[in-house]
Motif scaffolding. Structure first.
Motif, PDB file in Angstrom:
ATOM      1  N   PRO A 178       0.812  -1.217   0.000  1.00  0.00           N
ATOM      2  CA  PRO A 178       0.000   0.000   0.000  1.00  0.00           C
ATOM      3  C   PRO A 178       0.844   1.266   0.000  1.00  0.00           C
ATOM      4  CG  PRO A 178      -0.023  -1.030   2.156  1.00  0.00           C
ATOM      5  CD  PRO A 178       0.938  -1.817   1.319  1.00  0.00           C
ATOM      6  N   ILE A 179       0.267   2.300  -0.534  1.00  0.00           N
ATOM      7  CA  ILE A 179       0.966   3.573  -0.679  1.00  0.00           C
ATOM      8  C   ILE A 179       0.394   4.629   0.244  1.00  0.00           C
ATOM      9  CG2 ILE A 179       1.389   5.463  -2.287  1.00  0.00           C
ATOM     10  CD1 ILE A 179       0.968   3.090  -4.462  1.00  0.00           C
ATOM     11  N   GLN A 180      -0.919   4.609   0.428  1.00  0.00           N
ATOM     12  CA  GLN A 180      -1.588   5.706   1.115  1.00  0.00           C
ATOM     13  C   GLN A 180      -1.167   5.797   2.580  1.00  0.00           C
ATOM     14  OE1 GLN A 180      -5.834   5.447   1.646  1.00  0.00           O
ATOM     15  NE2 GLN A 180      -6.084   7.508   0.834  1.00  0.00           N
ATOM     16  N   THR A 181      -0.973   7.012   3.016  1.00  0.00           N
ATOM     17  CA  THR A 181      -0.614   7.225   4.416  1.00  0.00           C
ATOM     18  C   THR A 181      -1.688   8.017   5.137  1.00  0.00           C
ATOM     19  OG1 THR A 181       0.558   9.231   3.803  1.00  0.00           O
ATOM     20  CG2 THR A 181       1.858   7.224   3.920  1.00  0.00           C
ATOM     21  N   GLY A 182      -2.896   7.983   4.653  1.00  0.00           N
ATOM     22  CA  GLY A 182      -3.982   8.795   5.222  1.00  0.00           C
ATOM     23  C   GLY A 182      -4.278   9.957   4.315  1.00  0.00           C
ATOM     24  N   GLY A 183      -5.472  10.541   4.446  1.00  0.00           N
ATOM     25  CA  GLY A 183      -5.846  11.612   3.539  1.00  0.00           C
ATOM     26  C   GLY A 183      -6.260  11.044   2.194  1.00  0.00           C
ATOM     27  N   THR A 184      -6.534  11.894   1.234  1.00  0.00           N
ATOM     28  CA  THR A 184      -7.029  11.399  -0.052  1.00  0.00           C
ATOM     29  C   THR A 184      -5.955  11.400  -1.131  1.00  0.00           C
ATOM     30  OG1 THR A 184      -7.925  13.611  -0.398  1.00  0.00           O
ATOM     31  CG2 THR A 184      -9.473  11.905   0.285  1.00  0.00           C
ATOM     32  N   ASP A 185      -5.248  12.495  -1.322  1.00  0.00           N
ATOM     33  CA  ASP A 185      -4.213  12.541  -2.348  1.00  0.00           C
ATOM     34  C   ASP A 185      -2.825  12.560  -1.697  1.00  0.00           C
ATOM     35  OD1 ASP A 185      -5.540  12.318  -4.684  1.00  0.00           O
ATOM     36  OD2 ASP A 185      -5.898  14.467  -4.934  1.00  0.00           O
ATOM     37  N   PRO A 186      -1.866  11.916  -2.354  1.00  0.00           N
ATOM     38  CA  PRO A 186      -0.518  11.888  -1.772  1.00  0.00           C
ATOM     39  C   PRO A 186       0.179  13.241  -1.941  1.00  0.00           C
ATOM     40  CG  PRO A 186      -0.523  10.810  -3.901  1.00  0.00           C
ATOM     41  CD  PRO A 186      -1.947  11.206  -3.630  1.00  0.00           C
ATOM     42  N   SER A 187       1.070  13.528  -1.014  1.00  0.00           N
ATOM     43  CA  SER A 187       1.898  14.724  -1.150  1.00  0.00           C
ATOM     44  C   SER A 187       2.990  14.439  -2.177  1.00  0.00           C
ATOM     45  CB  SER A 187       2.532  15.053   0.195  1.00  0.00           C
ATOM     46  OG  SER A 187       3.439  14.023   0.538  1.00  0.00           O
ATOM     47  N   ALA A 188       3.720  15.475  -2.565  1.00  0.00           N
ATOM     48  CA  ALA A 188       4.794  15.300  -3.546  1.00  0.00           C
ATOM     49  C   ALA A 188       5.839  14.314  -3.033  1.00  0.00           C
ATOM     50  CB  ALA A 188       5.438  16.653  -3.851  1.00  0.00           C
ATOM     51  N   SER A 189       6.157  14.391  -1.729  1.00  0.00           N
ATOM     52  CA  SER A 189       7.190  13.491  -1.201  1.00  0.00           C
ATOM     53  C   SER A 189       6.664  12.055  -1.115  1.00  0.00           C
ATOM     54  CB  SER A 189       7.670  13.972   0.171  1.00  0.00           C
ATOM     55  OG  SER A 189       6.615  13.950   1.101  1.00  0.00           O
ATOM     56  N   GLU A 190       5.366  11.900  -0.811  1.00  0.00           N
ATOM     57  CA  GLU A 190       4.783  10.551  -0.794  1.00  0.00           C
ATOM     58  C   GLU A 190       4.794   9.942  -2.197  1.00  0.00           C
ATOM     59  OE1 GLU A 190       1.742  11.045   3.022  1.00  0.00           O
ATOM     60  OE2 GLU A 190       1.019  11.424   0.995  1.00  0.00           O
ATOM     61  N   LEU A 191       4.487  10.787  -3.197  1.00  0.00           N
ATOM     62  CA  LEU A 191       4.523  10.309  -4.582  1.00  0.00           C
ATOM     63  C   LEU A 191       5.926   9.869  -4.967  1.00  0.00           C
ATOM     64  CD1 LEU A 191       2.325  12.698  -6.785  1.00  0.00           C
ATOM     65  CD2 LEU A 191       2.033  10.251  -6.403  1.00  0.00           C
ATOM     66  N   ALA A 192       6.904  10.666  -4.568  1.00  0.00           N
ATOM     67  CA  ALA A 192       8.291  10.319  -4.888  1.00  0.00           C
ATOM     68  C   ALA A 192       8.684   9.002  -4.232  1.00  0.00           C
ATOM     69  CB  ALA A 192       9.226  11.445  -4.436  1.00  0.00           C
ATOM     70  N   ALA A 193       8.237   8.814  -2.973  1.00  0.00           N
ATOM     71  CA  ALA A 193       8.572   7.588  -2.242  1.00  0.00           C
ATOM     72  C   ALA A 193       7.940   6.372  -2.910  1.00  0.00           C
ATOM     73  CB  ALA A 193       8.117   7.703  -0.785  1.00  0.00           C
ATOM     74  N   LEU A 194       6.709   6.537  -3.359  1.00  0.00           N
ATOM     75  CA  LEU A 194       6.051   5.377  -3.969  1.00  0.00           C
ATOM     76  C   LEU A 194       6.681   5.022  -5.306  1.00  0.00           C
ATOM     77  CD1 LEU A 194       3.593   5.260  -6.354  1.00  0.00           C
ATOM     78  CD2 LEU A 194       2.618   6.948  -4.845  1.00  0.00           C
ATOM     79  N   ILE A 195       7.149   6.046  -6.022  1.00  0.00           N
ATOM     80  CA  ILE A 195       7.802   5.781  -7.303  1.00  0.00           C
ATOM     81  C   ILE A 195       9.124   5.031  -7.068  1.00  0.00           C
ATOM     82  CG2 ILE A 195       9.001   6.932  -9.222  1.00  0.00           C
ATOM     83  CD1 ILE A 195       6.587   9.065  -8.908  1.00  0.00           C
ATOM     84  N   ASP A 196       9.870   5.450  -6.050  1.00  0.00           N
ATOM     85  CA  ASP A 196      11.101   4.737  -5.675  1.00  0.00           C
ATOM     86  C   ASP A 196      10.807   3.284  -5.366  1.00  0.00           C
ATOM     87  OD1 ASP A 196      12.632   6.947  -5.977  1.00  0.00           O
ATOM     88  OD2 ASP A 196      12.856   7.402  -3.833  1.00  0.00           O
ATOM     89  N   GLN A 197       9.765   3.077  -4.552  1.00  0.00           N
ATOM     90  CA  GLN A 197       9.439   1.720  -4.132  1.00  0.00           C
ATOM     91  C   GLN A 197       9.035   0.863  -5.338  1.00  0.00           C
ATOM     92  OE1 GLN A 197       6.228   1.361  -1.284  1.00  0.00           O
ATOM     93  NE2 GLN A 197       6.698  -0.806  -0.871  1.00  0.00           N
ATOM     94  N   ALA A 198       8.239   1.449  -6.235  1.00  0.00           N
ATOM     95  CA  ALA A 198       7.805   0.712  -7.424  1.00  0.00           C
ATOM     96  C   ALA A 198       9.023   0.296  -8.252  1.00  0.00           C
ATOM     97  CB  ALA A 198       6.862   1.576  -8.260  1.00  0.00           C
ATOM     98  N   GLN A 199      10.000   1.208  -8.364  1.00  0.00           N
ATOM     99  CA  GLN A 199      11.184   0.885  -9.162  1.00  0.00           C
ATOM    100  C   GLN A 199      12.010  -0.210  -8.491  1.00  0.00           C
ATOM    101  OE1 GLN A 199      12.478   4.910  -9.645  1.00  0.00           O
ATOM    102  NE2 GLN A 199      11.506   5.130 -11.651  1.00  0.00           N
ATOM    103  N   GLU A 200      12.143  -0.116  -7.144  1.00  0.00           N
ATOM    104  CA  GLU A 200      12.871  -1.154  -6.400  1.00  0.00           C
ATOM    105  C   GLU A 200      12.237  -2.529  -6.554  1.00  0.00           C
ATOM    106  OE1 GLU A 200      13.372  -0.283  -2.186  1.00  0.00           O
ATOM    107  OE2 GLU A 200      14.203   1.676  -2.781  1.00  0.00           O
ATOM    108  N   GLU A 201      10.904  -2.557  -6.487  1.00  0.00           N
ATOM    109  CA  GLU A 201      10.183  -3.838  -6.550  1.00  0.00           C
ATOM    110  C   GLU A 201       9.912  -4.269  -7.986  1.00  0.00           C
ATOM    111  OE1 GLU A 201       9.254  -5.592  -3.836  1.00  0.00           O
ATOM    112  OE2 GLU A 201       9.278  -4.162  -2.177  1.00  0.00           O
ATOM    113  N   ASN A 202      10.395  -3.469  -8.941  1.00  0.00           N
ATOM    114  CA  ASN A 202      10.161  -3.753 -10.355  1.00  0.00           C
ATOM    115  C   ASN A 202       8.665  -3.832 -10.684  1.00  0.00           C
ATOM    116  OD1 ASN A 202      11.067  -4.144 -12.970  1.00  0.00           O
ATOM    117  ND2 ASN A 202      11.008  -6.392 -12.765  1.00  0.00           N
TER     118      ASN A 202
END
Ligand code: ZN
Length: 305
Positions: A228-252
């Motif tokens: 999961p990506i969401q940390t609460g709230g409805t839309d992710p912040s810019a830093s949350e988006l960046a973190a999820l993109i990193d994670q997606a790349q790590e996990e392929n």
């Protein structure tokens, strides 16, 4: 019983029979089919997918008032006045264990002393919430249990059984119809479970990434891992988006699943960054069976790549 006693009772019997004839005559419908309205009873459900089960089992004998409807956020929902009116006309209330119920069910019971409450989550093992988080209000939700129990065919069978039993208790005269409908639904749910098991058995990637963590029970049942990506709230912040993109790349990971309320602009940004796609899956679709079928196909095609 002696003759004398019978003779004494006869006038009463005659009056009773005459009254019965009058009542039956009054109940006789005019020409054509009977009014449907008076034969329909009202129930209320917490989330839209529960309406699917009520409608499949109750058919046209039951009208359903839905609290959390299409496009609403099940986690921040509060009842509207017109829903409270429909609730006051309801015979049964089907809860499922989502957030608003803890605060509102006692109020529903106070305002509607005859309303019968059925916990359709009873007997279902609850998972820990996929993504312990702290809300904007500062509440720590780390100990919460995952409320999205309806998004698994096996849990669906439990929910449907509670609804079937409650409808039969409320309307024993319709038991035969409810039972036939219920058994047909169970057969379709079993078949769905088998099709999903088969569709997802051979996928190469077993991890999937999802913005809102609604698919924990689905993942458990079919041997997948929800990230999961969401940390609460409805839309992710810019830093949350960046973190999820990193994670997606790590996990392929090349596909991210989002709910329909997710911002399309964010979805496009994420898809571009991971060089993949963002697929919308709906946790609150009304047609529960068709929805899970579609979700399974989406997962199988994304994870099979
Ligand atoms: Zn949710």
């Amino acid at each position: 019983m002696d003759k004398n006693h019978l003779r004494q009772r006869r006038p009463i019997l005659v009056i009773y029979l005459m009254a019965l004839v009058l009542v039956l005559a009054a109940c006789q419908p005019a020409a054509g089919p009977a009014e449907t309205g008076e034969d329909v009873f009202q129930v209320t459900v917490s989330v839209l997918p529960q309406a699917y089960f009520v409608e499949r089992i109750g058919g046209d004998r039951v009208a359903v008032n839905v609290m959390v409807g299409a496009g609403e956020d099940a986690h921040t929902y509060e009842p509207k006045p017109e829903q409270m009116v429909a609730l006051s006309q309801s015979t049964l209330f089907f809860s499922i264990g989502i957030e608003y119920e803890a605060a509102w069910l006692p109020r529903f019971a106070d305002a509607n002393p005859d309303l019968v409450f059925i916990d359709t989550a009873a007997g279902i093992d609850r998972l820990e919430e996929a993504f312990p988080h702290t809300d904007d209000d500062g509440n720590d939700h780390a100990d919460d249990l995952d409320p999205h129990i309806w998004l698994s065919p096996r849990n669906g069978e439990v929910i449907a059984s509670h609804i079937f039993n409650a409808l039969v208790s409320a309307r024993p005269q319709d038991e035969a119809d409810f039972k036939a409908n219920y058994e047909a639904l169970l057969a379709e749910m079993d078949a769905l479970d088998q099709r999903i098991t088969q569709a997802l058995s051979g996928v190469s990637q077993r991890k999937f990434m999802v913005f809102h963590p609604a698919w924990g029970y689905f993942a458990r049942d079919y041997g997948l891992v929800q990230l999961p990506i969401q940390t609460g709230g409805t839309d992710p912040s810019a830093s949350e988006l960046a973190a999820l993109i990193d994670q997606a790349q790590e996990e392929n990971i090349r596909v991210i699943f989002v709910q329909p309320t997710f911002s399309a602009a964010n979805a496009r940004a994420v898809a571009a960054e991971i060089g993949g796609e963002v697929v919308t899956v709906d946790p609150l679709a009304r047609d529960w069976l068709e929805n899970l079928e579609n979700v399974a196909e989406a997962f199988a095609s994304a994870l099979g790549q």
